[in-house]
Design an enzyme around this catalytic site. Structure first.
Site, short mmCIF file in Angstrom:
data_model
loop_
_atom_site.label_atom_id
_atom_site.label_comp_id
_atom_site.label_asym_id
_atom_site.label_seq_id
_atom_site.Cartn_x
_atom_site.Cartn_y
_atom_site.Cartn_z
N HIS A 468 0.82 -1.21 0.00
CA HIS A 468 0.00 0.00 0.00
C HIS A 468 0.86 1.27 0.00
CE1 HIS A 468 -3.08 -2.68 2.31
NE2 HIS A 468 -3.10 -2.91 1.01
N PRO A 469 1.85 1.40 -0.88
CA PRO A 469 2.68 2.62 -0.87
C PRO A 469 1.88 3.82 -1.35
CG PRO A 469 3.17 1.33 -2.82
CD PRO A 469 2.23 0.50 -1.98
#
Length: 545
Positions: A468-469
């Site tokens: 989930h960057p």
């Protein structure tokens, strides 16, 4: 191509790019081109359309760009593997298909930052509703019923799901009807991006239904290496060595590649660009900064009864599973198995949930490996809005050289504190009476990991990214951000916008596919100059201390 031919040039076909391709091309007067560096999402590629096959594309160069972080100083210098979708639909074509908006308080936190008042939950809610067709709830105050993304709740028929949910209640945590509705805090069955037994990626929901539009062009294997400018205005890109011109350029290349393209084009921290011999077009120190992500571990147990899904992983069962899925869209291959979980507060100081749990009725890692040949189950857990920050910085003027990605996991005292709380909370749930008829003992991390330091050492050895960057080109004021939240334009540059996970002001306390899709829906109105949807200031659950 003529400089006048295109109105919008979208770089990247992930969750955001697909939304923009659909919404911007709805007006036949707009000429829209979307460029995807990966390949097509072939209808015959079962590994991206079969939900249970989600572990196969990850780590496979045909589907995955296969990033590695820089050595993480607080994780024994490990380089953390990071999958990125390498085909139409981007990561929505290889992710876990879990649909979570995050907590309404996430958007209140966004709005508390200067200039972001119109990104509170009341302003975001109508866009969440516009994009979804919630089959389990129908249209309600909080849920949409007519959008392109059909959502269904997992059936949760495996007895381990119901025992897990009962165990969470025995542990003192509430049940909630809908983590995407009035109350996120608590445990329930989860929404997922699956339609009639098939993955419903952003490409399948937003792009394929409108490919007939004559004003929409979608190109795959289209590698963009540079943004073109006339003075301080973006006028196109270099793609596969050729120039493509457009009135507007929109970066939707993701949290790694959007800042990479900006930096390659002279937009970013001046001192770093100068060190690589890149002429500085505009000094924006926040480009590539403020990187956030979710880290997670799996706590795995043996299962004493033969009810887990682990035997379905046996090689000799796969032909039968494939037959069921191919001809009936049913059976164990028609689910992502992430059917239940929840959100809780790990301490009384946080105002809303800071820990997320996913429960699986089998013991398996993202890469498909299983530590136990018999029956097992596991819970995924990790802190949701850590105060850890990282960066994305190019290391070469060559666009094909991956940027340096540094997350700095476990680098703050508060992050380490929340990790200890997360493991204690997970173990508290897993030892409850409702699970004891199945509990064959903890196999990871195992009973020898007891003290707080042992827990942190195990997390450093074993944790993986939840993929989930975000926030590397975040919206906000110009002094500490990259994007104007009212227009999605990059500060100091005309004709250039950024709309994707990198634009998020901060991470949400859940999987980010839904927030990114919402952000793109709202951004499409801002880009087109449409009157934004009216805010819907409905009351939502707030913890009362």
């Amino acid at each position: 191509m003529s400089k006048k031919q295109n109105d919008f040039l979208i770089i990247g076909s992930g969750s955001a790019g697909c939304v923009l391709a659909n919404r911007l091309s709805a007006d036949p007067n707009n000429q829209v081109v979307m460029l995807e560096a990966g390949r097509k999402d072939s209808l015959w590629d079962i590994f991206i359309h079969m939900p249970a096959a989600l572990t196969i594309p990850i780590g496979n160069r045909r589907y995955d760009w296969m990033y590695l972080s820089e050595p993480e100083p607080h994780m024994n210098q490990r380089r953390i593997y990071h999958a990125r979708g390498k085909l139409l639909g981007g990561c929505s074509s290889i992710n876990g298909m879990i649909w979570q908006r995050g907590n309404p308080m996430d958007y209140e936190r966004w709005a508390a930052r200067e200039g972001l008042q119109t990104w509170d939950y009341a302003h975001c809610l109508p866009y969440f509703k516009r994009m979804e067709n919630s089959l389990s709830t129908g249209e309600t105050q909080f849920r949409g019923g007519h959008g392109p993304l059909e959502l269904e709740k997992g059936p949760g028929v495996n007895p381990l799901f119901q025992s897990f949910l009962k165990a969470t209640e025995e542990a003192g945590f509430p049940r909630t009807d809908d983590v995407n509705g009035y109350r996120q805090e608590g445990f329930s069955l989860f929404d997922r991006n699956i339609r009639r037994g098939r993955r419903l990626s952003s490409a399948r929901a937003y792009v394929h239904p409108v490919l007939h539009r004559k004003n929409l062009t979608v190109k795959t294997k289209a590698f963009v290496s540079e943004i073109l400018f006339e003075k301080n205005k973006a006028i196109g890109v270099v793609c596969n060595g050729e120039k493509i011109y457009s009135n507007e350029v929109i970066l939707s290349a993701g949290a790694f590649n959007s800042p990479q393209l900006l930096q390659l084009s002279g937009i970013g921290p001046a001192h770093h660009l100068e060190s690589l011999g890149i002429p500085v077009r505009h000094n924006l120190p926040a480009v590539g900064d403020h990187l956030e992500d979710h880290l997670e571990v799996y706590i795995q147990h043996l299962c004493k009864k033969p009810v887990s899904m682990n035997p379905q992983l046996k090689w000799y069962r796969k032909p039968w599973l494939g037959f069921q899925w191919l001809f009936f869209r049913s059976g164990p291959a028609a689910t992502n198995h992430f059917e239940a979980g929840g959100f809780i507060r790990g301490n009384e100081q946080v105002k809303y949930p800071n820990l997320m749990f996913h429960f699986l009725p089998l013991a398996i890692r993202y890469d498909g490996s299983s530590p136990e040949s018999g029956h097992g189950y596991q819970v995924h857990v990790g802190p949701m809005y850590s105060d850890v920050r990282g960066s994305v910085l190019i290391q070469s003027r060559d666009a094909k050289i991956y940027p340096k990605v540094q997350f700095n996991y476990l680098s703050t005292e508060n992050d380490r504190k929340e990790w200890i709380e997360a493991i204690h909370m997970a173990r508290h749930i897993l030892k409850q009476p409702a699970l004891q008829e199945f509990n064959g003992g903890e196999i990871s991390p195992g009973p020898d990991v007891k003290t707080d330091q042992q827990i942190l050492d195990w997390v450093a050895r074993d944790a993986e990214t939840a993929l989930h960057p975000c926030a590397t080109c975040r919206m906000g004021k110009e002094t500490d951000s990259v994007i104007d939240p009212l227009t999605m334009r990059a500060y100091g540059i005309e004709g250039l916008r950024v709309v994707d996970a990198s634009s998020m002001p901060s991470i949400t306390n859940a999987n980010i596919h839904a927030p990114v899709t919402m952000l793109a829906e709202k951004a499409s109105d801002l880009i087109l100059g449409n009157t934004p949807l009216a805010p819907e200031p409905f009351d939502f659950f707030r913890h009362q201390p």
